[in-house]
Scaffold this motif. Structure first.
Motif, PDB file in Angstrom:
ATOM      1  N   VAL A  47       1.131   6.818 -21.447  1.00  0.00           N
ATOM      2  CA  VAL A  47       1.305   6.198 -20.134  1.00  0.00           C
ATOM      3  C   VAL A  47       0.906   4.734 -20.240  1.00  0.00           C
ATOM      4  O   VAL A  47      -0.097   4.392 -20.877  1.00  0.00           O
ATOM      5  N   ILE A  48       1.714   3.875 -19.667  1.00  0.00           N
ATOM      6  CA  ILE A  48       1.426   2.442 -19.652  1.00  0.00           C
ATOM      7  C   ILE A  48       0.944   2.058 -18.254  1.00  0.00           C
ATOM      8  O   ILE A  48       1.650   2.273 -17.255  1.00  0.00           O
ATOM      9  N   TRP A  49      -0.261   1.561 -18.177  1.00  0.00           N
ATOM     10  CA  TRP A  49      -0.814   1.057 -16.926  1.00  0.00           C
ATOM     11  C   TRP A  49      -0.354  -0.395 -16.791  1.00  0.00           C
ATOM     12  O   TRP A  49      -0.713  -1.248 -17.613  1.00  0.00           O
ATOM     13  N   VAL A  50       0.431  -0.681 -15.784  1.00  0.00           N
ATOM     14  CA  VAL A  50       1.044  -2.005 -15.647  1.00  0.00           C
ATOM     15  C   VAL A  50       0.157  -2.870 -14.755  1.00  0.00           C
ATOM     16  O   VAL A  50       0.173  -2.747 -13.523  1.00  0.00           O
ATOM     17  N   THR A  51      -0.625  -3.750 -15.390  1.00  0.00           N
ATOM     18  CA  THR A  51      -1.533  -4.628 -14.651  1.00  0.00           C
ATOM     19  C   THR A  51      -1.018  -6.062 -14.574  1.00  0.00           C
ATOM     20  O   THR A  51      -1.440  -6.819 -13.696  1.00  0.00           O
ATOM     21  N   ASP A  52      -0.141  -6.454 -15.483  1.00  0.00           N
ATOM     22  CA  ASP A  52       0.442  -7.792 -15.467  1.00  0.00           C
ATOM     23  C   ASP A  52       1.397  -7.910 -14.270  1.00  0.00           C
ATOM     24  O   ASP A  52       2.327  -7.122 -14.134  1.00  0.00           O
ATOM     25  N   GLU A  53       1.155  -8.888 -13.410  1.00  0.00           N
ATOM     26  CA  GLU A  53       1.929  -8.997 -12.171  1.00  0.00           C
ATOM     27  C   GLU A  53       3.407  -9.265 -12.428  1.00  0.00           C
ATOM     28  O   GLU A  53       4.281  -8.750 -11.720  1.00  0.00           O
ATOM     29  N   ASP A  54       3.716 -10.072 -13.437  1.00  0.00           N
ATOM     30  CA  ASP A  54       5.119 -10.352 -13.746  1.00  0.00           C
ATOM     31  C   ASP A  54       5.832  -9.097 -14.241  1.00  0.00           C
ATOM     32  O   ASP A  54       6.976  -8.821 -13.852  1.00  0.00           O
ATOM     33  N   LYS A  55       5.155  -8.330 -15.099  1.00  0.00           N
ATOM     34  CA  LYS A  55       5.758  -7.094 -15.603  1.00  0.00           C
ATOM     35  C   LYS A  55       5.900  -6.059 -14.485  1.00  0.00           C
ATOM     36  O   LYS A  55       6.880  -5.315 -14.431  1.00  0.00           O
ATOM     37  N   LYS A  56       4.920  -6.023 -13.597  1.00  0.00           N
ATOM     38  CA  LYS A  56       4.985  -5.093 -12.472  1.00  0.00           C
ATOM     39  C   LYS A  56       6.191  -5.421 -11.586  1.00  0.00           C
ATOM     40  O   LYS A  56       6.940  -4.530 -11.156  1.00  0.00           O
ATOM     41  N   LYS A  57       6.371  -6.701 -11.321  1.00  0.00           N
ATOM     42  CA  LYS A  57       7.508  -7.133 -10.503  1.00  0.00           C
ATOM     43  C   LYS A  57       8.823  -6.779 -11.190  1.00  0.00           C
ATOM     44  O   LYS A  57       9.759  -6.275 -10.553  1.00  0.00           O
ATOM     45  N   LYS A  58       8.884  -7.027 -12.490  1.00  0.00           N
ATOM     46  CA  LYS A  58      10.109  -6.743 -13.233  1.00  0.00           C
ATOM     47  C   LYS A  58      10.376  -5.242 -13.282  1.00  0.00           C
ATOM     48  O   LYS A  58      11.530  -4.810 -13.153  1.00  0.00           O
ATOM     49  N   LEU A  59       9.328  -4.427 -13.460  1.00  0.00           N
ATOM     50  CA  LEU A  59       9.500  -2.976 -13.464  1.00  0.00           C
ATOM     51  C   LEU A  59      10.036  -2.510 -12.113  1.00  0.00           C
ATOM     52  O   LEU A  59      10.912  -1.630 -12.048  1.00  0.00           O
ATOM     53  N   GLY A  60       9.531  -3.088 -11.040  1.00  0.00           N
ATOM     54  CA  GLY A  60      10.040  -2.752  -9.719  1.00  0.00           C
ATOM     55  C   GLY A  60      11.518  -3.066  -9.582  1.00  0.00           C
ATOM     56  O   GLY A  60      12.293  -2.270  -9.043  1.00  0.00           O
ATOM     57  N   GLU A  61      11.916  -4.225 -10.098  1.00  0.00           N
ATOM     58  CA  GLU A  61      13.331  -4.614 -10.032  1.00  0.00           C
ATOM     59  C   GLU A  61      14.191  -3.691 -10.880  1.00  0.00           C
ATOM     60  O   GLU A  61      15.249  -3.221 -10.428  1.00  0.00           O
ATOM     61  N   LEU A  62      13.748  -3.413 -12.101  1.00  0.00           N
ATOM     62  CA  LEU A  62      14.545  -2.599 -13.017  1.00  0.00           C
ATOM     63  C   LEU A  62      14.638  -1.145 -12.563  1.00  0.00           C
ATOM     64  O   LEU A  62      15.625  -0.460 -12.841  1.00  0.00           O
ATOM     65  N   SER A  63      13.610  -0.669 -11.871  1.00  0.00           N
ATOM     66  CA  SER A  63      13.630   0.707 -11.377  1.00  0.00           C
ATOM     67  C   SER A  63      14.177   0.790  -9.956  1.00  0.00           C
ATOM     68  O   SER A  63      14.235   1.874  -9.376  1.00  0.00           O
ATOM     69  N   ARG A  64      14.563  -0.380  -9.406  1.00  0.00           N
ATOM     70  CA  ARG A  64      15.167  -0.445  -8.073  1.00  0.00           C
ATOM     71  C   ARG A  64      14.226   0.086  -6.990  1.00  0.00           C
ATOM     72  O   ARG A  64      14.642   0.752  -6.043  1.00  0.00           O
ATOM     73  N   ASN A  65      12.936  -0.232  -7.159  1.00  0.00           N
ATOM     74  CA  ASN A  65      11.912   0.187  -6.197  1.00  0.00           C
ATOM     75  C   ASN A  65      10.875  -0.918  -6.027  1.00  0.00           C
ATOM     76  O   ASN A  65       9.677  -0.669  -6.068  1.00  0.00           O
ATOM     77  N   GLU A  66      11.352  -2.156  -5.837  1.00  0.00           N
ATOM     78  CA  GLU A  66      10.426  -3.284  -5.776  1.00  0.00           C
ATOM     79  C   GLU A  66       9.322  -3.101  -4.735  1.00  0.00           C
ATOM     80  O   GLU A  66       8.164  -3.428  -4.985  1.00  0.00           O
ATOM     81  N   PHE A  67       9.684  -2.573  -3.583  1.00  0.00           N
ATOM     82  CA  PHE A  67       8.747  -2.503  -2.454  1.00  0.00           C
ATOM     83  C   PHE A  67       7.501  -1.700  -2.786  1.00  0.00           C
ATOM     84  O   PHE A  67       6.383  -2.085  -2.423  1.00  0.00           O
ATOM     85  N   GLN A  68       7.670  -0.582  -3.481  1.00  0.00           N
ATOM     86  CA  GLN A  68       6.517   0.278  -3.771  1.00  0.00           C
ATOM     87  C   GLN A  68       5.475  -0.429  -4.624  1.00  0.00           C
ATOM     88  O   GLN A  68       4.278  -0.267  -4.428  1.00  0.00           O
TER      89      GLN A  68
END
Length: 244
Positions: A47-68
């Motif tokens: 499991v990857i704990w995503v603490t980097d804000e830029d990576k978190k934002k990008k993961l939200g975009e790529l998973s199509r769930n930015e809001f969460q």
């Protein structure tokens, strides 16, 4: 709340207060999750704990769930992982088999059990959670974002946090629809699914938010009318899982 009541009260949470979850709590949740059953004890998960804000934002975009991801207290990417097992084999001069359909199933089951333990432990602490299968929408880009090596692939993301509100628990299928005794019975579905459609339609029109007119069978028919994410098979082959 006892365990049975906790399990029966689950609902997905998509908006959190933004309160961050401590490292101590995250480690405790991971340790609890690790006590889940594992096929032949392979523990084929990471499991990857995503603490980097830029990576978190990008993961939200790529998973199509930015809001969460914007308000979550912690965000994670759960992965099937045979890389660690490959290294274990190399310690004994053995090239392990990673690309079989059976190992793919073993990894998926291991991650799912691990994640569900994590979720139950989080909910027992009063947090809300949401699984995000959208992480499979752009698996190549997500793999590159988190430097996932061969023999590792993302199964889903997950957010947890303090919920701004608790949603109503969505009614599940009746037990009679999922429980078969001694042999599989298809004859019961017509009546049972009509009854369930009526229940779900009532739920959707009366719940406190996002009201709509819908039935379960129509939603499933619309969802499964075509193949979802047809690129997944080729992506998995690129990651070392060729379905042998």
């Amino acid at each position: 709340m006892d365990t049975r009541e906790l399990l029966r009260s689950h609902s997905s949470v998509r908006k959190y207060t933004g309160e961050q979850i401590s490292r101590e709590t995250v480690i405790d949740l991971i340790e609890t999750a690790q006590m889940a059953a594992s096929s032949h004890f392979v523990q084929a998960y990471s499991v990857i704990w995503v603490t980097d804000e830029d990576k978190k934002k990008k993961l939200g975009e790529l998973s199509r769930n930015e809001f969460q991801f914007q308000t979550a207290g912690a965000s994670f990417l759960f992965c099937v992982d045979f890389k660690r097992l490959q290294v274990a084999g190399q310690k004994h001069g053995i090239d392990i088999v990673t690309d079989s359909a059976e190992n793919l199933l073993v990894g998926i089951v291991d991650v799912s059990l691990f994640a569900q333990n994590f979720v139950i432990a989080a909910e027992a602490k009063g947090y809300g959670i949401c699984y995000i299968g959208g992480a499979r929408s752009n698996p190549t880009e997500i793999s590159e974002l988190f430097n996932l090596p061969e023999n590792v692939f993302p199964l889903f993301a997950l957010t947890i946090g303090t919920p701004t509100k608790r949603n109503e628990t969505k009614p599940r299928l009746p037990v009679a629809a999922v429980l078969h005794e001694d042999s599989y019975d298809t004859a019961k579905y017509d009546t049972l699914l009509d009854d369930y459609d009526a229940m779900m339609e009532s739920y959707y029109t009366s719940r406190s938010a996002n009201q709509k007119t819908a039935t379960w069978t129509k939603q499933m028919a619309d969802y499964l009318i075509d193949q979802k994410r047809p690129f997944i098979k080729d992506y998995l082959a690129k990651q070392g899982f060729t379905w042998k």
